[in-house]
Design an enzyme around this catalytic site. Sequence first.
Site, mmCIF file in Angstrom:
data_model
loop_
_atom_site.group_PDB
_atom_site.id
_atom_site.type_symbol
_atom_site.label_atom_id
_atom_site.label_comp_id
_atom_site.label_asym_id
_atom_site.label_seq_id
_atom_site.Cartn_x
_atom_site.Cartn_y
_atom_site.Cartn_z
ATOM 1 C CD GLU A 121 -7.225 2.084 20.624
ATOM 2 O OE1 GLU A 121 -6.998 3.266 20.329
ATOM 3 O OE2 GLU A 121 -6.543 1.451 21.447
ATOM 4 C CG ASP A 122 -4.831 3.229 17.287
ATOM 5 O OD1 ASP A 122 -5.315 2.401 18.090
ATOM 6 O OD2 ASP A 122 -3.641 3.588 17.339
ATOM 7 C CG ASP B 109 -2.250 -6.389 17.493
ATOM 8 O OD1 ASP B 109 -2.412 -7.433 16.871
ATOM 9 O OD2 ASP B 109 -1.115 -5.977 17.808
ATOM 10 N NE ARG C 226 1.415 9.170 18.088
ATOM 11 C CZ ARG C 226 1.008 8.016 18.607
ATOM 12 N NH1 ARG C 226 0.022 7.351 18.054
ATOM 13 N NH2 ARG C 226 1.581 7.518 19.681
ATOM 14 C CG PHE D 131 3.831 -2.241 13.044
ATOM 15 C CD1 PHE D 131 3.332 -2.717 14.251
ATOM 16 C CD2 PHE D 131 4.162 -0.896 12.948
ATOM 17 C CE1 PHE D 131 3.168 -1.873 15.343
ATOM 18 C CE2 PHE D 131 4.015 -0.042 14.040
ATOM 19 C CZ PHE D 131 3.514 -0.539 15.236
ATOM 20 C CE LYS E 270 1.269 10.135 22.719
ATOM 21 N NZ LYS E 270 2.678 10.525 22.795
ATOM 22 N N GLY E 271 -3.279 7.360 19.426
ATOM 23 C CA GLY E 271 -3.447 6.777 18.092
ATOM 24 C C GLY E 271 -4.743 7.108 17.390
ATOM 25 C CG ASP F 137 2.978 5.296 17.654
ATOM 26 O OD1 ASP F 137 1.934 4.633 17.824
ATOM 27 O OD2 ASP F 137 3.943 5.254 18.443
HETATM 28 P P1 IMP Z 1 -3.895 -4.598 21.527
HETATM 29 O O1 IMP Z 1 -3.973 -4.287 22.991
HETATM 30 O O2 IMP Z 1 -2.896 -5.679 21.229
HETATM 31 O O3 IMP Z 1 -5.238 -4.859 20.880
HETATM 32 O O4 IMP Z 1 -3.203 -3.356 20.824
HETATM 33 C C1 IMP Z 1 -3.831 -2.188 20.555
HETATM 34 C C2 IMP Z 1 -2.802 -1.100 20.432
HETATM 35 O O5 IMP Z 1 -1.618 -1.574 19.808
HETATM 36 C C3 IMP Z 1 -3.306 0.007 19.547
HETATM 37 O O6 IMP Z 1 -3.931 1.004 20.293
HETATM 38 C C4 IMP Z 1 -2.038 0.514 18.911
HETATM 39 O O7 IMP Z 1 -1.505 1.538 19.714
HETATM 40 C C5 IMP Z 1 -1.078 -0.630 18.926
HETATM 41 N N1 IMP Z 1 -0.902 -1.278 17.610
HETATM 42 C C6 IMP Z 1 -1.248 -2.540 17.260
HETATM 43 N N2 IMP Z 1 -0.935 -2.801 15.979
HETATM 44 C C7 IMP Z 1 -0.388 -1.667 15.497
HETATM 45 C C8 IMP Z 1 0.129 -1.295 14.193
HETATM 46 O O8 IMP Z 1 0.134 -2.059 13.209
HETATM 47 N N3 IMP Z 1 0.600 -0.020 14.085
HETATM 48 C C9 IMP Z 1 0.612 0.854 15.125
HETATM 49 N N4 IMP Z 1 0.136 0.564 16.346
HETATM 50 C C10 IMP Z 1 -0.357 -0.696 16.528
HETATM 51 MG MG MG Z 2 -0.627 3.216 20.060
#
Ligand code: IMP
Ligand code: MG
Length: 179
Positions: free
Chosen positions: A98-99, A102, A164, A151, A42-43, A158
Site C-alpha cells: 500500500e502507498d 493514515d 501520481r 498531505f 492505484k496509489g 494523488d
Molecule cells: P487510511 O484508510 O486513512 O489509512 O488512508 C489510506 C489511504 O488514504 C491511502 O491509500 C491513500 O489513498 C490516502 N491518503 C492518505 N494520506 C494521503 C496523502 O498524504 N496523500 C495522498 N493520499 C493519501
Molecule cells: Mg489513494
Amino acid sequence: MHHDCERILLTQEQIENRVQEIADRLNADYAGKTPLVVGILKGSIVFYGDLIRKLDIPVELDFMAVSSYGSGTVSSGMLKMKKDLDRDIKGRDVIIVEDIIDSGYTLAKLKKILYERQPASVKIVVLLDKFERRVVAIEPDYSCFDIEDEFVIGYGLDYDEKYRNLPYIGILKPEVYSK
Ligand code: IMP
Ligand code: MG
C-alpha cells in the site's frame, strides 16, 4: 519541482535506497516461499513496480482496488471495494503493498477481508506511515518512511487523481486543496 508542490519531502534517490532495504528484508523473510504480492490500486503502483523488481524470491502478483477518500484529504472510514483479487488466497502467504497508512481504516478492513479467506499469512508493506493520524490500532509489518501529518503527492500518490506520475514525493501546497 511541480508548481503545486510546497517542497520535496523524499527524493528519487532516497526512495530507491529505502525500497532496496525493504526488498532485502522481504527476500530474507520469504526465502523458500512464493508469496502473493497484492498491490492496492492505484496509489501503490509506482512503489509496487519498483519493489517487485528488487525481489529475487519467486512471487505471484495480484491487485485490489478500494477507495475511501473521494476527492478530499480526510478518510471517510467507508471502504468501497472496486476490484477484488483474481486469485484464491487460501493457504497462501499474502503481502499487501500500500502507498500510505493514515487513519488505518483501509488496511484494517482489507486485512480482515483477506483473513476470512484463510491465507497462511498476511503482512503489510507500506511506503509511508502517517503514524500521528492513526485511529484504528494497526501497524504495518514493513514501512519505508514515517512522515508528519502533511498531505503528500507523487510516486503513485494523488490528490484528486493528479500528480501520481511525479518521480519524487512532495508536499502539496495547502492552497491547492483549500480552494
Ligand atoms: P487510511 O484508510 O486513512 O489509512 O488512508 C489510506 C489511504 O488514504 C491511502 O491509500 C491513500 O489513498 C490516502 N491518503 C492518505 N494520506 C494521503 C496523502 O498524504 N496523500 C495522498 N493520499 C493519501
Ligand atoms: Mg489513494
